[in-house]
Write a protein that holds these residues in place. Sequence first.
Motif, PDB file in Angstrom:
ATOM      1  N   ASP A  56       6.147  11.073   9.222  1.00  0.00           N
ATOM      2  CA  ASP A  56       4.936  11.829   9.547  1.00  0.00           C
ATOM      3  C   ASP A  56       3.812  10.880   9.954  1.00  0.00           C
ATOM      4  O   ASP A  56       3.114  11.117  10.951  1.00  0.00           O
ATOM      5  N   ALA A  57       3.615   9.815   9.183  1.00  0.00           N
ATOM      6  CA  ALA A  57       2.590   8.832   9.535  1.00  0.00           C
ATOM      7  C   ALA A  57       2.942   8.154  10.859  1.00  0.00           C
ATOM      8  O   ALA A  57       2.057   7.857  11.679  1.00  0.00           O
ATOM      9  N   GLY A  58       4.227   7.929  11.083  1.00  0.00           N
ATOM     10  CA  GLY A  58       4.661   7.344  12.343  1.00  0.00           C
ATOM     11  C   GLY A  58       4.328   8.224  13.529  1.00  0.00           C
ATOM     12  O   GLY A  58       3.826   7.755  14.560  1.00  0.00           O
ATOM     13  N   HIS A  59       4.599   9.524  13.393  1.00  0.00           N
ATOM     14  CA  HIS A  59       4.264  10.461  14.468  1.00  0.00           C
ATOM     15  C   HIS A  59       2.760  10.491  14.723  1.00  0.00           C
ATOM     16  O   HIS A  59       2.308  10.564  15.872  1.00  0.00           O
ATOM     17  N   GLN A  60       1.967  10.419  13.657  1.00  0.00           N
ATOM     18  CA  GLN A  60       0.509  10.404  13.820  1.00  0.00           C
ATOM     19  C   GLN A  60       0.050   9.178  14.601  1.00  0.00           C
ATOM     20  O   GLN A  60      -0.848   9.273  15.448  1.00  0.00           O
ATOM     21  N   GLY A  62       0.823  -1.199   0.000  1.00  0.00           N
ATOM     22  CA  GLY A  62       0.000   0.000   0.000  1.00  0.00           C
ATOM     23  C   GLY A  62       0.856   1.247   0.000  1.00  0.00           C
ATOM     24  O   GLY A  62       2.048   1.228   0.286  1.00  0.00           O
ATOM     25  N   THR A  63       0.249   2.374  -0.328  1.00  0.00           N
ATOM     26  CA  THR A  63       0.995   3.622  -0.403  1.00  0.00           C
ATOM     27  C   THR A  63       0.662   4.556   0.742  1.00  0.00           C
ATOM     28  O   THR A  63       1.489   5.339   1.161  1.00  0.00           O
ATOM     29  N   ASN A  64      -0.564   4.489   1.275  1.00  0.00           N
ATOM     30  CA  ASN A  64      -0.956   5.359   2.370  1.00  0.00           C
ATOM     31  C   ASN A  64      -1.027   4.529   3.636  1.00  0.00           C
ATOM     32  O   ASN A  64      -2.095   4.217   4.155  1.00  0.00           O
ATOM     33  N   SER A  65       0.146   4.153   4.141  1.00  0.00           N
ATOM     34  CA  SER A  65       0.199   3.228   5.263  1.00  0.00           C
ATOM     35  C   SER A  65       1.371   3.561   6.170  1.00  0.00           C
ATOM     36  O   SER A  65       2.302   4.285   5.788  1.00  0.00           O
ATOM     37  N   VAL A  66       1.313   3.021   7.383  1.00  0.00           N
ATOM     38  CA  VAL A  66       2.416   3.158   8.335  1.00  0.00           C
ATOM     39  C   VAL A  66       2.836   1.762   8.751  1.00  0.00           C
ATOM     40  O   VAL A  66       2.000   0.892   9.020  1.00  0.00           O
ATOM     41  N   ARG A  67       4.139   1.531   8.760  1.00  0.00           N
ATOM     42  CA  ARG A  67       4.676   0.212   9.070  1.00  0.00           C
ATOM     43  C   ARG A  67       5.074   0.145  10.536  1.00  0.00           C
ATOM     44  O   ARG A  67       5.824   0.998  11.017  1.00  0.00           O
ATOM     45  N   VAL A  68       4.594  -0.877  11.218  1.00  0.00           N
ATOM     46  CA  VAL A  68       4.830  -1.035  12.651  1.00  0.00           C
ATOM     47  C   VAL A  68       5.556  -2.346  12.905  1.00  0.00           C
ATOM     48  O   VAL A  68       5.165  -3.394  12.375  1.00  0.00           O
ATOM     49  N   LEU A  69       6.607  -2.294  13.701  1.00  0.00           N
ATOM     50  CA  LEU A  69       7.300  -3.487  14.180  1.00  0.00           C
ATOM     51  C   LEU A  69       7.101  -3.510  15.690  1.00  0.00           C
ATOM     52  O   LEU A  69       7.611  -2.635  16.398  1.00  0.00           O
ATOM     53  N   GLY A  79      -7.258   7.731   7.520  1.00  0.00           N
ATOM     54  CA  GLY A  79      -7.135   7.181   6.179  1.00  0.00           C
ATOM     55  C   GLY A  79      -5.826   6.451   5.961  1.00  0.00           C
ATOM     56  O   GLY A  79      -5.532   5.997   4.847  1.00  0.00           O
ATOM     57  N   ILE A  80      -5.024   6.303   7.014  1.00  0.00           N
ATOM     58  CA  ILE A  80      -3.727   5.626   6.927  1.00  0.00           C
ATOM     59  C   ILE A  80      -3.871   4.227   7.508  1.00  0.00           C
ATOM     60  O   ILE A  80      -4.291   4.056   8.656  1.00  0.00           O
ATOM     61  N   SER A  81      -3.537   3.216   6.729  1.00  0.00           N
ATOM     62  CA  SER A  81      -3.644   1.843   7.221  1.00  0.00           C
ATOM     63  C   SER A  81      -2.384   1.456   7.984  1.00  0.00           C
ATOM     64  O   SER A  81      -1.291   1.963   7.724  1.00  0.00           O
ATOM     65  N   ILE A 135      -6.411  -0.748  17.443  1.00  0.00           N
ATOM     66  CA  ILE A 135      -5.720   0.473  17.016  1.00  0.00           C
ATOM     67  C   ILE A 135      -5.767   0.640  15.505  1.00  0.00           C
ATOM     68  O   ILE A 135      -6.100   1.724  14.992  1.00  0.00           O
ATOM     69  N   GLY A 136      -5.426  -0.407  14.754  1.00  0.00           N
ATOM     70  CA  GLY A 136      -5.350  -0.292  13.301  1.00  0.00           C
ATOM     71  C   GLY A 136      -6.625   0.190  12.660  1.00  0.00           C
ATOM     72  O   GLY A 136      -6.624   1.193  11.928  1.00  0.00           O
TER      73      GLY A 136
END
Length: 325
Positions: free
Chosen positions: A285-289, A45-52, A74-76, A65-66
């Motif tokens: 930015d997505a990570g901070h959100q 995906g393009t509008n996403s945030v990756r979490v480990l 709107g961010i997966s 949360i997801g």
Amino acid sequence: MNEETKLCHMDLGGDYDGDGVSRRTALATAGSLVGIGVAGCLGTGTNSVRVLSAGSLAQTFESHIGPAFEDETGISVHGEYYGANAVMRMVEDRTKQPDVIVSADSTLLRDRLYGEFTDWDVEFATNSLGIGYNPETAFGQDLEDGIPWYELALESDDGDLSIGDPDLDPLGYRAVQAFELAEAEHGLEGLQDELLERVYEEPEEPQMMAGVESGSRAASVVYHNMAVDHEMPFLEFPDAYNFANPELEAHYATVEFTTDEEGYTAEGRPILYNATVNDEADDPDAGHQLVQFLIDNPNLLVDAGLTVSESLPRPEGALPEVIDV
């Protein structure tokens, strides 16, 4: 479509994926494919945030949360879930390059990642340690009849009780530490050694719950939220060894565990989850959100079986200006 592809195309905000696979079924499958199925989803995906993240938060992110974060922004959220020691190792050797890193041991993250990958984090939730058990097993029935867990564990067959792998996961080394504290608390000399000879060390956290649910294991030393995730009965350990009481920090620190592979020594300490954004994140930015979302939505964490005390959230280090605690 194979199972890995199904999982990667699963809509985290709905009940079913495109092939009619239920979320619960998909998440259960993810447990059996840890490091394969869910791992393959990162970066899609393009509008996403990756979490480990620490494995004990898999259901928290996937089911709570997801979906809520995606609804709001709107961010997966695309996550991988492992023992927190393994998470730190993957970041350190750049096997994985997540946007957000989440640990089940806040000190572990600071000891391993500060200076090279981040210089800040936010503690956002706590948990407690105890026994998740199958009430249909003899162990579970005796536990519900009030027989002390340690007596049952000493009398049970080898492998009836499982713990996490202490070299991979704080859940595992906290179980080892809890056994030592329980030995002192109940005046049972040799309890820790006897228990460690009997328990099964499960390297894949989701399989711990699957084993108990199926009855192949009678019980497992787990966090409270993991039992809630699986609608499983849970016996919380006493404060003296459940690592949930911040006032007992000095008491918990009387025990420690050193991992074999890295030689990392972890003192006993209260359970504290923390999150940070990787300095090497593709989408900071997505990570901070997402970190801000964890801070602003304690109700979602409580619904997932975690505890958010009055002292949380609590920042550490050089907090970015965009994070408001």
